[in-house]
Write an enzyme that holds these catalytic residues in place. Structure first.
Site, PDB file in Angstrom:
ATOM      1  CG  ASN A  46      -0.377  -0.110   2.543  1.00 57.39           C
ATOM      2  OD1 ASN A  46       0.675  -0.713   2.712  1.00 57.39           O
ATOM      3  ND2 ASN A  46      -1.034   0.457   3.529  1.00 57.39           N
ATOM      4  CD  GLU A  48      -1.519   4.810   4.596  1.00 53.49           C
ATOM      5  OE1 GLU A  48      -1.020   5.660   5.374  1.00 53.49           O
ATOM      6  OE2 GLU A  48      -2.260   3.883   4.978  1.00 53.49           O
ATOM      7  CB  CYS A  57      -5.318  -1.280  -1.663  1.00 52.55           C
ATOM      8  SG  CYS A  57      -6.622  -0.497  -0.713  1.00 52.55           S
ATOM      9  CD  GLU A  59      -5.479  -5.859  -1.134  1.00 55.33           C
ATOM     10  OE1 GLU A  59      -4.863  -4.770  -1.026  1.00 55.33           O
ATOM     11  OE2 GLU A  59      -6.248  -6.301  -0.289  1.00 55.33           O
ATOM     12  CB  CYS A  94     -10.976  -2.264   0.364  1.00 57.29           C
ATOM     13  SG  CYS A  94     -10.364  -1.575  -1.191  1.00 57.29           S
ATOM     14  CB  CYS A  97      -8.864  -4.297  -3.723  1.00 55.48           C
ATOM     15  SG  CYS A  97      -7.656  -2.999  -3.414  1.00 55.48           S
TER      16      CYS A  97
HETATM   17  N1  THU Z   1      -5.308  -1.371   2.580  1.00 55.73           N
HETATM   18  C1  THU Z   1      -4.736  -2.215   1.669  1.00 55.73           C
HETATM   19  O1  THU Z   1      -3.654  -1.942   1.133  1.00 55.73           O
HETATM   20  N2  THU Z   1      -5.386  -3.360   1.386  1.00 55.73           N
HETATM   21  C2  THU Z   1      -6.501  -3.814   2.024  1.00 55.73           C
HETATM   22  O2  THU Z   1      -6.994  -4.884   1.726  1.00 55.73           O
HETATM   23  C3  THU Z   1      -7.108  -2.991   3.077  1.00 55.73           C
HETATM   24  C4  THU Z   1      -6.590  -1.608   3.182  1.00 55.73           C
HETATM   25  C5  THU Z   1      -4.571  -0.158   2.967  1.00 55.73           C
HETATM   26  C6  THU Z   1      -5.119   1.143   2.489  1.00 55.73           C
HETATM   27  C7  THU Z   1      -4.529   2.100   3.510  1.00 55.73           C
HETATM   28  O3  THU Z   1      -3.191   2.410   3.131  1.00 55.73           O
HETATM   29  C8  THU Z   1      -4.461   1.278   4.786  1.00 55.73           C
HETATM   30  O4  THU Z   1      -4.529  -0.078   4.367  1.00 55.73           O
HETATM   31  C9  THU Z   1      -5.563   1.567   5.778  1.00 55.73           C
HETATM   32  O5  THU Z   1      -6.792   1.502   5.189  1.00 55.73           O
END
Ligand code: THU
Length: 139
Positions: A46, A48, A57, A59, A94, A97
């Site tokens: 991920n 941010e 994310c 994925e 999520c 994704c």
């Molecule tokens: N996130 C992912 O990378 N994958 C998931 O399946 C759930 C959420 C990340 C997005 C964000 O950077 C952090 O987790 C919190 O939501």
């Protein structure tokens, strides 16, 4: 079904990618790895942003890496996640994704939610996203 060896390789790749997670806002570190139709593995973390909505994310990072290298058919996705400095926890993709996995996978694409190479749960995309939207079916 996926071979044990592939499952373990995917989880290991996802764990390695998680080390690269850029999550200074949530501290939730995520790694993912996808298995393409021709047997290649692409991983991602991920990423941010100070404008929170711009986060990507793990994925999707992994899937977009595969697609941008020419691999559009995804057979499996492994995901590992957890708060920085804490144990990993079972985490499911999520909604955004799931839709992206649907674009490049199918109902039988495996989603491997892992905490370690020996502890994981496997479900299919159809279980996570039944009745998914597919614009191709209207053409
Ligand atoms: N996130 C992912 O990378 N994958 C998931 O399946 C759930 C959420 C990340 C997005 C964000 O950077 C952090 O987790 C919190 O939501």
């Amino acid at each position: 079904m996926l071979e044990q060896e592939i499952i373990k390789r995917l989880i290991t790749a996802a764990l390695d990618a998680r080390e690269k997670s850029y999550a200074p806002y949530s501290s939730f570190m995520v790694g993912a790895a996808v298995y393409t139709e021709n047997g290649q593995i692409y991983s991602g973390c991920n990423v941010e942003n100070s404008s929170y909505g711009a986060a990507n994310c793990a994925e999707r990072t992994a899937i977009y890496k595969a697609v941008s290298e020419g691999h559009r058919n995804i057979k499996a996705v492994a995901v590992v996640a957890g708060m920085k400095f804490e144990k990993t926890v079972y985490t499911s993709p999520c909604g955004i994704c799931r839709q992206v996995i649907a674009e490049f996978g199918d109902d039988d694409t495996y989603i491997i939610m892992a905490v370690s190479p020996d502890e994981y749960k496997i479900v299919t995309l159809n279980e996570l996203l039944p009745y998914s939207f597919d614009f191709n079916s209207y053409k």
